[in-house]
Design an enzyme around this catalytic site. Sequence first.
Site, PDB file in Angstrom:
ATOM      1  N   HIS A 134      14.884  56.320  69.779  1.00 14.90           N
ATOM      2  CA  HIS A 134      13.958  56.986  70.709  1.00 14.90           C
ATOM      3  C   HIS A 134      12.520  56.840  70.216  1.00 14.90           C
ATOM      4  O   HIS A 134      11.844  57.822  69.893  1.00 14.90           O
ATOM      5  CB  HIS A 134      14.336  58.462  70.869  1.00 14.90           C
ATOM      6  CG  HIS A 134      15.604  58.669  71.628  1.00 14.90           C
ATOM      7  ND1 HIS A 134      16.815  58.917  71.005  1.00 14.90           N
ATOM      8  CD2 HIS A 134      15.866  58.652  72.954  1.00 14.90           C
ATOM      9  CE1 HIS A 134      17.762  59.053  71.920  1.00 14.90           C
ATOM     10  NE2 HIS A 134      17.221  58.890  73.111  1.00 14.90           N
ATOM     11  N   ASN A 135      12.062  55.616  70.204  1.00 13.12           N
ATOM     12  CA  ASN A 135      10.729  55.293  69.692  1.00 13.12           C
ATOM     13  C   ASN A 135       9.897  54.617  70.791  1.00 13.12           C
ATOM     14  O   ASN A 135      10.290  54.552  71.952  1.00 13.12           O
ATOM     15  CB  ASN A 135      10.851  54.399  68.451  1.00 13.12           C
ATOM     16  CG  ASN A 135      11.765  53.201  68.698  1.00 13.12           C
ATOM     17  OD1 ASN A 135      11.723  52.582  69.764  1.00 13.12           O
ATOM     18  ND2 ASN A 135      12.609  52.887  67.737  1.00 13.12           N
ATOM     19  N   TRP A 136       8.738  54.071  70.401  1.00 14.86           N
ATOM     20  CA  TRP A 136       7.828  53.448  71.362  1.00 14.86           C
ATOM     21  C   TRP A 136       8.486  52.268  72.083  1.00 14.86           C
ATOM     22  O   TRP A 136       8.274  52.063  73.279  1.00 14.86           O
ATOM     23  CB  TRP A 136       6.560  53.006  70.646  1.00 14.86           C
ATOM     24  CG  TRP A 136       5.731  52.011  71.398  1.00 14.86           C
ATOM     25  CD1 TRP A 136       5.512  50.706  71.069  1.00 14.86           C
ATOM     26  CD2 TRP A 136       5.001  52.227  72.624  1.00 14.86           C
ATOM     27  NE1 TRP A 136       4.695  50.088  71.993  1.00 14.86           N
ATOM     28  CE2 TRP A 136       4.365  51.008  72.966  1.00 14.86           C
ATOM     29  CE3 TRP A 136       4.829  53.324  73.467  1.00 14.86           C
ATOM     30  CZ2 TRP A 136       3.570  50.854  74.106  1.00 14.86           C
ATOM     31  CZ3 TRP A 136       4.035  53.174  74.599  1.00 14.86           C
ATOM     32  CH2 TRP A 136       3.424  51.960  74.908  1.00 14.86           C
ATOM     33  N   ARG A 137       9.297  51.512  71.383  1.00 17.23           N
ATOM     34  CA  ARG A 137       9.953  50.353  72.009  1.00 17.23           C
ATOM     35  C   ARG A 137      10.879  50.809  73.149  1.00 17.23           C
ATOM     36  O   ARG A 137      10.958  50.156  74.184  1.00 17.23           O
ATOM     37  CB  ARG A 137      10.758  49.573  70.969  1.00 17.23           C
ATOM     38  CG  ARG A 137       9.903  48.949  69.861  1.00 17.23           C
ATOM     39  CD  ARG A 137       9.273  47.680  70.346  1.00 17.23           C
ATOM     40  NE  ARG A 137       8.378  47.080  69.359  1.00 17.23           N
ATOM     41  CZ  ARG A 137       8.193  45.775  69.206  1.00 17.23           C
ATOM     42  NH1 ARG A 137       8.867  44.925  69.979  1.00 17.23           N
ATOM     43  NH2 ARG A 137       7.352  45.310  68.321  1.00 17.23           N
ATOM     44  N   HIS A 174       8.065  59.756  78.218  1.00 19.84           N
ATOM     45  CA  HIS A 174       9.235  60.610  78.415  1.00 19.84           C
ATOM     46  C   HIS A 174       9.951  61.014  77.135  1.00 19.84           C
ATOM     47  O   HIS A 174      10.748  61.964  77.134  1.00 19.84           O
ATOM     48  CB  HIS A 174      10.241  59.931  79.358  1.00 19.84           C
ATOM     49  CG  HIS A 174      11.133  58.941  78.684  1.00 19.84           C
ATOM     50  ND1 HIS A 174      10.714  57.674  78.337  1.00 19.84           N
ATOM     51  CD2 HIS A 174      12.429  59.033  78.281  1.00 19.84           C
ATOM     52  CE1 HIS A 174      11.718  57.036  77.751  1.00 19.84           C
ATOM     53  NE2 HIS A 174      12.761  57.828  77.700  1.00 19.84           N
ATOM     54  N   ASP A 175       9.694  60.353  76.006  1.00 20.73           N
ATOM     55  CA  ASP A 175      10.320  60.737  74.731  1.00 20.73           C
ATOM     56  C   ASP A 175       9.283  60.939  73.630  1.00 20.73           C
ATOM     57  O   ASP A 175       9.583  60.771  72.444  1.00 20.73           O
ATOM     58  CB  ASP A 175      11.340  59.678  74.291  1.00 20.73           C
ATOM     59  CG  ASP A 175      12.725  59.928  74.859  1.00 20.73           C
ATOM     60  OD1 ASP A 175      13.053  61.093  75.116  1.00 20.73           O
ATOM     61  OD2 ASP A 175      13.475  58.950  75.065  1.00 20.73           O
ATOM     62  N   ASP A 285      16.162  55.112  82.054  1.00 21.52           N
ATOM     63  CA  ASP A 285      16.365  55.634  80.699  1.00 21.52           C
ATOM     64  C   ASP A 285      17.600  55.037  80.040  1.00 21.52           C
ATOM     65  O   ASP A 285      17.617  54.808  78.823  1.00 21.52           O
ATOM     66  CB  ASP A 285      16.476  57.160  80.769  1.00 21.52           C
ATOM     67  CG  ASP A 285      16.272  57.822  79.415  1.00 21.52           C
ATOM     68  OD1 ASP A 285      15.768  57.162  78.495  1.00 21.52           O
ATOM     69  OD2 ASP A 285      16.611  59.011  79.286  1.00 21.52           O
TER      70      ASP A 285
END
Length: 485
Positions: A134-137, A174-175, A285
């Site tokens: 759950h990172n930028w990628r 969103h994360d 998602d």
Amino acid sequence: MQQDNGTSFTDSDVSIFEAFAIFCGLGIHNTQMYESACKLMAKQKVALECLSYHATASNDDTLRLTSEPIPSAESYNLYSFTFIDFDLTDEDTCRATIRMFKQCDLIQKFHIPYEVLCRWILSVKKNYRPVKYHNWRHALNVAQTMFAMLKTGKMEQFMTDLEILGLLVACLCHDLDHRGTNNAFQMKTESPLAILYSTSTMEHHHFDQCVMILNSDSNNIFQNLSMEDYRKVMKVVESAILSTDLAVYFKKKNKFMELIDEGEFDWQSEEKKELLCGMMMTACDVSAIAKPWEVQHRVAKLVADEFFDQGDLERLQLNQQPVAMMDRERKDELPQMQVGFIDVICLPLYKVLSDTFPWIMPLYEGTMENKKHWQDLAEKVEMGLTWIDRDTIDEPVEEFVSYEPKDIEFTVTTLNCAHVDRKEAAEKSTLGRFASLRKGGRTLTKGVRHRISRSLYARSTPEDAAKSKALIPDRKSRNKLCLLI
């Protein structure tokens, strides 16, 4: 005690005096509380200013990105549902994001200062933690799937420009500040976030982080919107981010399905539009499940590793047994759990979306293809193989190499080991030789047994048989290990 006029105090006078004393005491207390509150507000403001400074991209990075040319959408494969970010540098991920805004003509339509957009993108990227999945990628991939749904999937015909802007912003944010742990973990540990938000804990935090960045110095990409448009776009962003909570998805799914079954084609009412946007957010998602297999199994491993880390924390901090998908000791069950995830969440959603909006059929087809691969891996796990420990998890069973201890003699033979007592042969079937391939006492399916037999016989030649016969151990040395593969 008497008054100045010589009369005595009555009970009423005493009550009035007591009430006045209480009033004065409350006044003094409230004054002290107000002073404390002012100090706390000042401390909070200083903390937010510090956080805002450190969370905001530097001027040097912003100027560098502002001055760089932005490659075409085709060069990044942005229109495709098979987009892959593995080979993109961090700088390219930011350029690809800018390209999506350009292709949607959002910069011109909403008068977004280009430098502000670049700083905002860099700030959003900076506020993702370096967790495994759950990172930028992940945020970039979700935004790209939304872009592909809008453009290639032709979903933009159902959206206003303001809604397209809100959806892209929501996907990228969103994360934000995800810690690698889910809502259930926040509740179990009674974290500060769980105290703040009793439902959709992390999703509310992601939205709050999004607002914080927008309110930071020179990061407000909505600065030139009217008050009404600003209200509308923030409502889209908030609703879209909260929709990424799967608990919210399950609550809204049935209503969406009912609308589809009724043949709904007009999605312009506010309630229906919000429902459609929520389904699109979930579809984006989880869209890694529809990527080409070499991408899907690599991403699945990242997800599993992050889940296992949470499971380890639950064991250490809470002394609790984690659920199966977060239990490192049950990693062999992951292929079957992936099949379940596809069947329960992904396929029903992609099926109804592609039936209604046929241009997004690639999401459904890609998921169906990957389900076959996961089912195949699940069968291999039944044979005793562990996919999570392999760099490549789609390698055929025959190609895995066992490491042989030097102090044990190995004999290569066929299925039929000779010189075995008739009684022992009656008690042990041919598949009994494959006890090492069974996992936890599970019974091998007919298909798996057939595959093993076919593989072994296919690899056995007459020369091999002759060599095996020459190497057959006598009864005395029968306890030596026979390597059957």
